[in-house]
Design a protein around this motif. Structure first.
Motif, PDB file in Angstrom:
ATOM      1  N   VAL A   1      40.271 102.800  72.726  1.00 26.80           N
ATOM      2  CA  VAL A   1      39.190 103.776  72.602  1.00 26.80           C
ATOM      3  C   VAL A   1      39.094 104.503  73.939  1.00 26.80           C
ATOM      4  O   VAL A   1      38.743 103.907  74.962  1.00 26.80           O
ATOM      5  N   LEU A   2      39.433 105.777  73.935  1.00 28.17           N
ATOM      6  CA  LEU A   2      39.486 106.583  75.153  1.00 28.17           C
ATOM      7  C   LEU A   2      38.203 107.405  75.244  1.00 28.17           C
ATOM      8  O   LEU A   2      37.949 108.258  74.394  1.00 28.17           O
ATOM      9  N   VAL A   3      37.408 107.139  76.266  1.00 27.24           N
ATOM     10  CA  VAL A   3      36.077 107.737  76.386  1.00 27.24           C
ATOM     11  C   VAL A   3      36.064 108.743  77.531  1.00 27.24           C
ATOM     12  O   VAL A   3      36.344 108.385  78.681  1.00 27.24           O
ATOM     13  N   GLY A   4      35.762 110.000  77.203  1.00 29.70           N
ATOM     14  CA  GLY A   4      35.771 111.044  78.212  1.00 29.70           C
ATOM     15  C   GLY A   4      37.174 111.394  78.663  1.00 29.70           C
ATOM     16  O   GLY A   4      37.379 112.037  79.693  1.00 29.70           O
ATOM     17  N   ALA A   5      38.160 110.952  77.941  1.00 34.06           N
ATOM     18  CA  ALA A   5      39.575 111.159  78.278  1.00 34.06           C
ATOM     19  C   ALA A   5      40.378 111.092  76.982  1.00 34.06           C
ATOM     20  O   ALA A   5      39.854 110.775  75.920  1.00 34.06           O
ATOM     21  N   GLY A   6      41.671 111.378  77.085  1.00 32.05           N
ATOM     22  CA  GLY A   6      42.538 111.259  75.919  1.00 32.05           C
ATOM     23  C   GLY A   6      42.420 112.391  74.933  1.00 32.05           C
ATOM     24  O   GLY A   6      42.949 112.303  73.817  1.00 32.05           O
ATOM     25  N   SER A   7      41.734 113.481  75.339  1.00 34.47           N
ATOM     26  CA  SER A   7      41.514 114.571  74.384  1.00 34.47           C
ATOM     27  C   SER A   7      42.110 115.892  74.858  1.00 34.47           C
ATOM     28  O   SER A   7      41.831 116.934  74.270  1.00 34.47           O
TER      29      SER A   7
ATOM     30  N   VAL B   1      37.510  92.255  73.578  1.00 31.17           N
ATOM     31  CA  VAL B   1      37.047  93.558  74.067  1.00 31.17           C
ATOM     32  C   VAL B   1      37.248  93.568  75.573  1.00 31.17           C
ATOM     33  O   VAL B   1      36.929  92.610  76.276  1.00 31.17           O
ATOM     34  N   ASP B   2      37.834  94.651  76.055  1.00 28.91           N
ATOM     35  CA  ASP B   2      38.118  94.792  77.474  1.00 28.91           C
ATOM     36  C   ASP B   2      37.854  96.242  77.857  1.00 28.91           C
ATOM     37  O   ASP B   2      38.449  97.163  77.291  1.00 28.91           O
ATOM     38  N   ARG B   3      36.946  96.442  78.771  1.00 31.20           N
ATOM     39  CA  ARG B   3      36.603  97.783  79.236  1.00 31.20           C
ATOM     40  C   ARG B   3      37.319  98.018  80.562  1.00 31.20           C
ATOM     41  O   ARG B   3      37.095  97.302  81.538  1.00 31.20           O
ATOM     42  N   ARG B   4      38.165  99.042  80.604  1.00 32.69           N
ATOM     43  CA  ARG B   4      38.991  99.315  81.776  1.00 32.69           C
ATOM     44  C   ARG B   4      38.735 100.744  82.268  1.00 32.69           C
ATOM     45  O   ARG B   4      39.203 101.705  81.657  1.00 32.69           O
ATOM     46  N   PRO B   5      38.003 100.908  83.358  1.00 32.78           N
ATOM     47  CA  PRO B   5      37.769 102.253  83.899  1.00 32.78           C
ATOM     48  C   PRO B   5      39.074 102.921  84.326  1.00 32.78           C
ATOM     49  O   PRO B   5      40.019 102.258  84.756  1.00 32.78           O
ATOM     50  N   LEU B   6      39.101 104.239  84.219  1.00 30.82           N
ATOM     51  CA  LEU B   6      40.276 105.030  84.571  1.00 30.82           C
ATOM     52  C   LEU B   6      40.173 105.557  85.994  1.00 30.82           C
ATOM     53  O   LEU B   6      39.073 105.803  86.504  1.00 30.82           O
ATOM     54  N   ASP B   7      41.312 105.768  86.623  1.00 27.07           N
ATOM     55  CA  ASP B   7      41.333 106.320  87.975  1.00 27.07           C
ATOM     56  C   ASP B   7      41.034 107.815  87.982  1.00 27.07           C
ATOM     57  O   ASP B   7      40.572 108.356  88.992  1.00 27.07           O
ATOM     58  N   ASP B   8      41.300 108.486  86.881  1.00 29.64           N
ATOM     59  CA  ASP B   8      41.153 109.939  86.830  1.00 29.64           C
ATOM     60  C   ASP B   8      40.417 110.310  85.547  1.00 29.64           C
ATOM     61  O   ASP B   8      40.037 109.434  84.754  1.00 29.64           O
ATOM     62  N   ALA B   9      40.247 111.600  85.338  1.00 26.18           N
ATOM     63  CA  ALA B   9      39.551 112.080  84.146  1.00 26.18           C
ATOM     64  C   ALA B   9      40.463 112.167  82.938  1.00 26.18           C
ATOM     65  O   ALA B   9      40.070 112.720  81.906  1.00 26.18           O
ATOM     66  N   PHE B  10      41.685 111.630  83.064  1.00 31.24           N
ATOM     67  CA  PHE B  10      42.651 111.704  81.977  1.00 31.24           C
ATOM     68  C   PHE B  10      43.253 110.322  81.739  1.00 31.24           C
ATOM     69  O   PHE B  10      43.256 109.476  82.633  1.00 31.24           O
ATOM     70  N   TYR B  11      43.783 110.128  80.546  1.00 33.92           N
ATOM     71  CA  TYR B  11      44.550 108.923  80.241  1.00 33.92           C
ATOM     72  C   TYR B  11      46.011 109.286  80.442  1.00 33.92           C
ATOM     73  O   TYR B  11      46.599 110.005  79.637  1.00 33.92           O
ATOM     74  N   THR B  12      46.580 108.803  81.538  1.00 30.64           N
ATOM     75  CA  THR B  12      47.894 109.260  81.960  1.00 30.64           C
ATOM     76  C   THR B  12      48.999 108.290  81.547  1.00 30.64           C
ATOM     77  O   THR B  12      48.736 107.170  81.101  1.00 30.64           O
TER      78      THR B  12
END
Length: 711
Positions: A439-445, A402-413
């Motif tokens: 697993v894209l959380v708050g993004a990817g949608s 399991v690896d949690r990687r925060p995103l730089d923006d509000a999107f999965y680019t």
């Protein structure tokens, strides 16, 4: 008492406190808590991960050299698995995890001495044994005699296993394969035997074959291996990974009950069974042993199964894994009609996540660097960790799977996906690691993530998108959890992620009760407030937690900060850490609000009052708080206007008490100002991008468009 080998001072052992970091230690203990923090130890590279390098210290302890400790990038290290390296022990956690620091000295000659850290000795800083020193081989004649004697001892101690396979001595503790047996037999001169004794030999061979057949071990499930330590068993399943160490090749084998490491030894550092790789269905025969407190099968024979035999194993695993992946409890944490409407989607998402665990696939959680993103992402991580520890025997499995990687923006680019695919392919190439579930959380949608998800799809990578905000159908995640997609109002993503985590692992359900309340900045729904009231957390503490997470989410935004976030969210309710960090949040936020508020420009349009802030000119750029958080706080504090517009360079963000469809406004402006390069990023609650030279015209058009929409 002894004397320091550097300065000669009297000391307990062979090194004084002043010069302890000037020597290299060889560790002969068996437990992490026997290590001495601050010392430099000789070790060997055990393996690589995206977050750092695992190094074996001695024979029984493994530590992590985090990537932040490595000068440059981990990929730039000229290290391979099994290489001898030197590292500094910087800390040992209560759970046995060992933190390592970088050493610029990477050869023994770079240090001022070599000592042994042996907890069973008179002190943990002793000179090496005579046999370990160079003096032992000073006389060439003695060296030759010693070598001859060693070889003679090895020859005399070599035994034959079933079928005549030579067995390694106790130093290796691995049995050699058939190739070594053949070479050994060819190198020995054949003994002359009378012809009349041949039939007797044949008869003896027949008896041996019958005995071997009778003693063929029965299959044992991996879950039951603890009951068969020091016994010869057979295990069947699928190879999930193969890694080469300085000694044996280690295959991770999964069956319908769990996973176990199977060590196969041919020759130090040489790949055993090179034709066998991840995904193969195999039968392994060997002895069950404990290594460093963990179960391991010392492989005597590995057979790749095919046909009906492979189908039987695969069917058995598939049936068991499907049942295991199904959530045990699917009751919501709190009564939320919008979440209840997507109950089945939550079940599908939880099943996908649990299935990744039982399939020994890593789970990569990608979330926004907001309080909502951190709460949701950390909740899912909290649910996963016990499942991974239960599934995998390796003590470091929680860092691999399991690896949690925060995103730089509000999107999965596409930039995010390119980095993820690069890491994924490297892990597959170097460590035979299966492709992960993302697993894209708050993004990817939203449509901004379409290209990125398409790139993952090209490698048959599964995706789950969890988003409480407005979404659209363009992104294409395999599983979408979105109340707005089901026609409901938006839900706080932190609360939604906590609900999903409860489905993933019901055992951590009570750990999640306070999380939804942490994720809300205002208007906490009664159901989540009641849920939080069942815990020991006061409302003030929950608000302090929210503020502390918001601050830590901003700094070192690319790091998951797993231990720090866990200490905040699951430490003691009156923990001074929460108070300390939240106080810093309020101090920094109040300073920025005081800076920005005098520069809010008020204007009216069609009966709607607007406040406009030029973020670039009237805030401290690149400092806390980030633009989105600052605009949220300004909008909550000021009731002079209906709509707040924040303008930063070539971007524009909107905050409003009423629902504003920013995507619709952006579409209208793109038609009105075709030369302004207007693009809408995100769904209806997203932001508008444009050419900075057209800023004034775009702001006027946005104000007009929103006023018409709200009129």
């Amino acid at each position: 008492m002894g004397s320091c080998i550097v300065c000669g001072a009297s000391t307990d052992g062979r090194i004084c406190d002043t010069h302890e970091e000037d020597v290299a230690f060889e560790f002969r203990g068996r437990s992490p808590n026997q290590l001495t923090s601050g010392r430099f130890y000789r070790g060997s590279v055990d393996g690589f991960a995206e977050f750092g390098v695992f190094v074996d210290i001695g024979d029984n302890v493994t530590g992590l050299l985090h990537r932040s400790e490595v000068p440059g990038r981990v990929e730039s290290l000229d290290w391979d698995a099994g290489d001898e390296v030197y590292v500094q022990v910087t800390g040992v956690h209560d759970n046995g995890n060992v933190d390592l620091g970088w050493s610029i000295r990477q050869t023994e000659r770079d240090f001022r001495g070599h000592l042994v850290d042996d907890p069973s000795a008179e002190s943990n800083a002793e000179l090496p044994d005579e046999d370990d020193s160079d003096d032992a081989a000073a006389d060439p004649a003695e060296t030759d005699e010693s070598a001859d004697a060693t070889q003679a001892d090895a020859d005399s101690e070599t035994e034959t296993a079933d079928g005549g396979t030579p067995v390694a001595d106790d130093a290796n503790e691995f049995e050699f394969g058939e190739d070594d047996d053949a070479e050994s037999a060819e190198s020995e001169p054949a003994e002359s035997e009378p012809d009349e004794e041949a039939p007797a030999a044949d008869a003896e061979a027949d008896d041996t074959d019958e005995t071997s057949a009778e003693e063929a071990p029965q299959r044992v499930s991996i879950a039951d291996l603890a009951d068969h330590v020091d016994e010869r068993v057979a295990v069947e399943g699928e190879i999930t990974s193969a890694r080469q160490t300085s000694g044996p090749t280690v295959f991770e084998l999964a069956d319908e009950t769990g996973t176990v490491d199977c060590a196969a030894f041919v020759e130090a550092g040489v790949r055993a069974y090179p034709e066998t790789d991840a995904g193969d269905v195999v039968r392994i025969v060997g002895d069950v042993e404990r290594r460093r407190g963990e179960l391991q099968v010392e492989t005597e024979d590995l057979t790749v199964l095919d046909g009906q035999a492979a189908d039987d194993v695969s069917t058995r695993m598939e049936d068991a894994l499907t049942e295991e992946a199904s959530p045990n409890v699917t009751e919501l944490l709190a009564d939320d009609p919008a979440v209840e409407a997507i109950h089945d989607d939550l079940v599908d998402a939880a099943t996908a996540i649990r299935r990744a665990v039982v399939d020994s696939r890593p789970v990569i959680v990608r979330h926004t660097t907001t309080v909502e993103g951190y709460v949701a992402g950390t909740a899912i991580e909290r649910a996963l960790l016990p499942l991974i520890r239960e599934k995998h025997a390796r003590s470091d499995a929680e860092y691999h799977y399991v690896d949690r990687r925060p995103l730089d923006d509000a999107f999965y680019t596409i930039d995010d996906a390119t980095g993820d695919v690069t890491d994924m392919l490297e892990a597959a190439e170097r460590h035979d690691e299966k492709h992960p579930l993302f697993v894209l959380v708050g993004a990817g949608s939203t449509s901004e993530s379409t290209d990125a998800i398409d790139l993952l799809d090209m490698y048959d990578v599964d995706t789950v998108a969890v988003d409480g905000g407005y979404t659209d159908e363009a992104a294409g995640a395999d599983v979408l959890v979105s109340p707005t997609d089901a026609g409901e109002d938006p839900v706080n993503t932190g609360a939604l992620g906590a609900q999903l985590a409860a489905f993933v692992n019901d055992d951590v359900r009570e750990d999640l009760y306070h999380l939804p309340a942490v994720a809300y900045w205002e208007e906490l729904p009664a159901a989540y407030a009641d849920l939080a009231d069942t815990t020991d957390y006061s409302r003030e503490t929950l608000e302090n937690l929210r503020d502390a997470i918001a601050l830590e989410a901003f700094y070192q935004s690319y790091e998951d900060k797993r231990e720090l976030i866990s200490d905040l969210l699951w430490g003691e309710a009156d923990d001074s850490l929460i108070t300390h960090v939240s106080a810093q949040f309020r101090e920094r936020l109040d300073t920025e609000l005081a800076t920005a508020e005098p520069h809010l420009r008020v204007r009216g349009e069609n009966g709607v009052t607007f406040e406009v802030l030029d973020v670039d000119d009237y805030t401290h750029q690149y400092d806390f708080p980030p633009v989105d958080l600052l605009l949220d706080a300004l909008h909550r504090r000021n009731d002079r206007a209906d709509v707040l517009v924040g303008v930063s360079g070539d971007e524009l963000r909107v905050r409003s008490d009423d629902s504003v469809d920013v995507r619709a406004v952006g579409g209208r402006i793109a038609e009105e100002l075709p030369e302004a390069g207007v693009l809408t990023r995100g769904a209806r609650d997203g932001r508008i991008e444009f050419l900075s030279g057209e800023q004034a015209a775009v702001v006027d058009a946005v104000v007009s468009g929103i006023a018409d929409q709200l009129a």
